[in-house]
Design a protein around this motif. Sequence first.
Motif, mmCIF file in Angstrom:
data_model
loop_
_atom_site.group_PDB
_atom_site.id
_atom_site.type_symbol
_atom_site.label_atom_id
_atom_site.label_comp_id
_atom_site.label_asym_id
_atom_site.label_seq_id
_atom_site.Cartn_x
_atom_site.Cartn_y
_atom_site.Cartn_z
ATOM 1 N N GLY A 7 0.769 -1.169 0.023
ATOM 2 C CA GLY A 7 0.068 0.070 -0.105
ATOM 3 C C GLY A 7 0.951 1.302 -0.074
ATOM 4 N N ILE A 8 2.323 1.171 -0.103
ATOM 5 C CA ILE A 8 3.111 2.523 -0.453
ATOM 6 C C ILE A 8 3.097 2.762 -1.471
ATOM 7 N N VAL A 9 3.028 4.315 -1.731
ATOM 8 C CA VAL A 9 2.927 4.854 -2.904
ATOM 9 C C VAL A 9 4.368 4.968 -3.411
ATOM 10 N N ALA A 10 4.985 4.619 -4.389
ATOM 11 C CA ALA A 10 6.107 4.627 -4.929
ATOM 12 C C ALA A 10 6.725 5.851 -5.655
ATOM 13 N N GLY A 11 8.059 6.212 -5.550
ATOM 14 C CA GLY A 11 8.284 7.514 -6.499
ATOM 15 C C GLY A 11 8.026 8.482 -5.442
ATOM 16 N N THR A 12 8.030 8.573 -4.344
ATOM 17 C CA THR A 12 7.823 9.662 -3.376
ATOM 18 C C THR A 12 8.992 9.768 -2.296
ATOM 19 N N PRO A 86 9.754 -1.910 -1.059
ATOM 20 C CA PRO A 86 9.554 -0.872 -1.889
ATOM 21 C C PRO A 86 10.975 -0.436 -2.255
ATOM 22 N N MET A 87 11.708 -1.042 -2.724
ATOM 23 C CA MET A 87 13.161 -0.735 -2.947
ATOM 24 C C MET A 87 13.781 -1.275 -4.328
ATOM 25 N N SER A 88 14.758 -0.557 -4.925
ATOM 26 C CA SER A 88 15.621 -1.089 -5.904
ATOM 27 C C SER A 88 16.916 -1.121 -5.714
ATOM 28 N N MET A 89 17.633 -2.041 -6.262
ATOM 29 C CA MET A 89 19.111 -2.063 -5.789
ATOM 30 C C MET A 89 19.960 -2.256 -6.871
ATOM 31 N N VAL A 90 21.118 -1.352 -6.992
ATOM 32 C CA VAL A 90 22.084 -1.668 -8.090
ATOM 33 C C VAL A 90 23.527 -2.168 -7.371
ATOM 34 N N PHE A 91 23.836 -3.190 -8.030
ATOM 35 C CA PHE A 91 25.245 -3.765 -7.210
ATOM 36 C C PHE A 91 26.411 -3.272 -8.201
ATOM 37 N N GLN A 92 27.431 -3.725 -7.862
ATOM 38 C CA GLN A 92 28.799 -3.170 -8.465
ATOM 39 C C GLN A 92 29.002 -4.124 -9.784
ATOM 40 N N GLU A 93 28.369 -5.432 -9.756
ATOM 41 C CA GLU A 93 28.469 -5.999 -10.903
ATOM 42 C C GLU A 93 27.313 -5.771 -11.878
ATOM 43 N N ASN A 94 26.659 -4.988 -11.529
ATOM 44 C CA ASN A 94 25.207 -4.269 -12.274
ATOM 45 C C ASN A 94 24.099 -5.464 -12.669
ATOM 46 N N GLY A 109 12.296 -5.125 -15.132
ATOM 47 C CA GLY A 109 11.943 -4.594 -14.077
ATOM 48 C C GLY A 109 10.553 -4.407 -14.127
ATOM 49 N N ARG A 110 10.072 -4.475 -15.172
ATOM 50 C CA ARG A 110 8.316 -4.399 -15.208
ATOM 51 C C ARG A 110 7.871 -5.924 -15.092
ATOM 52 N N SER A 111 8.364 -6.873 -15.880
ATOM 53 C CA SER A 111 7.674 -8.149 -15.686
ATOM 54 C C SER A 111 8.858 -9.441 -15.896
ATOM 55 N N PRO A 112 9.204 -10.174 -14.735
ATOM 56 C CA PRO A 112 10.113 -10.982 -14.705
ATOM 57 C C PRO A 112 10.200 -11.998 -15.834
ATOM 58 N N SER A 113 8.907 -12.375 -16.340
ATOM 59 C CA SER A 113 8.502 -13.334 -17.365
ATOM 60 C C SER A 113 8.866 -12.679 -18.699
ATOM 61 N N LEU A 114 9.084 -11.238 -18.767
ATOM 62 C CA LEU A 114 9.225 -10.416 -20.031
ATOM 63 C C LEU A 114 7.943 -10.537 -21.029
ATOM 64 N N LYS A 115 6.842 -10.773 -20.571
ATOM 65 C CA LYS A 115 5.643 -10.699 -21.095
ATOM 66 C C LYS A 115 5.190 -9.226 -20.925
ATOM 67 N N LEU A 154 20.525 1.484 -14.268
ATOM 68 C CA LEU A 154 19.706 2.454 -13.581
ATOM 69 C C LEU A 154 18.372 2.634 -14.385
ATOM 70 N N ALA A 155 18.276 2.262 -15.708
ATOM 71 C CA ALA A 155 17.121 2.438 -16.519
ATOM 72 C C ALA A 155 16.168 1.383 -15.978
ATOM 73 N N ARG A 156 16.717 0.179 -15.557
ATOM 74 C CA ARG A 156 15.712 -0.667 -14.912
ATOM 75 C C ARG A 156 15.309 -0.214 -13.514
ATOM 76 N N VAL A 157 15.989 0.467 -12.870
ATOM 77 C CA VAL A 157 15.468 1.377 -11.630
ATOM 78 C C VAL A 157 14.486 2.136 -11.943
ATOM 79 N N LEU A 158 14.670 3.093 -12.992
ATOM 80 C CA LEU A 158 13.514 3.836 -13.417
ATOM 81 C C LEU A 158 12.322 3.251 -13.667
ATOM 82 N N LEU A 159 12.284 2.000 -14.437
ATOM 83 C CA LEU A 159 11.244 1.446 -15.044
ATOM 84 C C LEU A 159 10.336 0.628 -13.623
ATOM 85 N N ARG A 160 11.243 0.351 -12.635
ATOM 86 C CA ARG A 160 10.713 -0.108 -11.342
ATOM 87 C C ARG A 160 10.030 1.098 -10.620
ATOM 88 N N ASP A 161 10.364 2.190 -10.335
ATOM 89 C CA ASP A 161 9.964 3.280 -9.884
ATOM 90 C C ASP A 161 9.550 2.957 -8.393
#
Length: 262
Positions: A7-12, A86-94, A109-115, A154-161
């Motif tokens: 129930g947490i609003v993302a992007g804030t 409600p978080m995203s993480m970027v590692f050293q090895e990307n 970042g939007r669909s683990p199944s890539l559908k 980072l683009a994947r982070v943006l998509l997850r929002d």
Amino acid sequence: MMTTNNGIVAGTGLAVRLEDVWFSYGEASFRFDAEFAAGRITAIMGPSGSGKSTLLNLVAGFEKPSAGKVLIGGIDVDNAPPSARPMSMVFQENNLFAHLSVEGNVGLGRSPSLKLTSADRHAVAEALARVGLDGKEKRLPRELSGGERQRVALARVLLRDRPVLLLDEPFASLGPALRDDMLDLVADIHAERHMTVLFVTHQPEDARRIGQGIVFVDEGRVAATGPAADFFDRSGPDAFRRYIGDRGGSVAGSQHIARKRT
């Protein structure tokens, strides 16, 4: 903007609190008590082995504390798996999949199944354009430079929002100029999204460039916290000044130029 299962609003941006959190493995023990302000960029610094990445992993849910609570936005997330936080993480090895194209890696970042729907694909294209990778959608990770691979992450982070972004030294292997470019990109994204950013770094220049606050970790404990400017002043914590090799005088007066962040 999206709403998580909690129930947490993302992007804030949400406050992150480690409330007397205990964790140990082998002979190493850690005890963290700290709060990271909502919507702010906080650098986590300290000697190697002091517990910086462990702290980040506790927030992410990759490690589980033996005592204490991890709160995100005031909600206890101790029983929530990393995917539900409600978080995203970027590692050293990307953390990119070698067999997937750039757009495929971001689409996860939007669909683990890539559908992906047409709206999803449009969002992927927008995220790649935002990080300067438009036109490279079909390339594989091995065909990209180190900086480009981190831009994919980072683009994947943006998509997850998500409202909290964790960075575990993702730019450590990059040269100084490219690292500065990536830090500036993080700062620009933060200015647009207002997420809470926790980033681990060994480089004082990184904290000086985009950090608004610093949490200094030493021997498995949070030794000092406060505004970044105070750490680089004459009155900064002694342990921090020793760590960065300051032998006197104002660290803020060095020749390194930082972008001003309010």
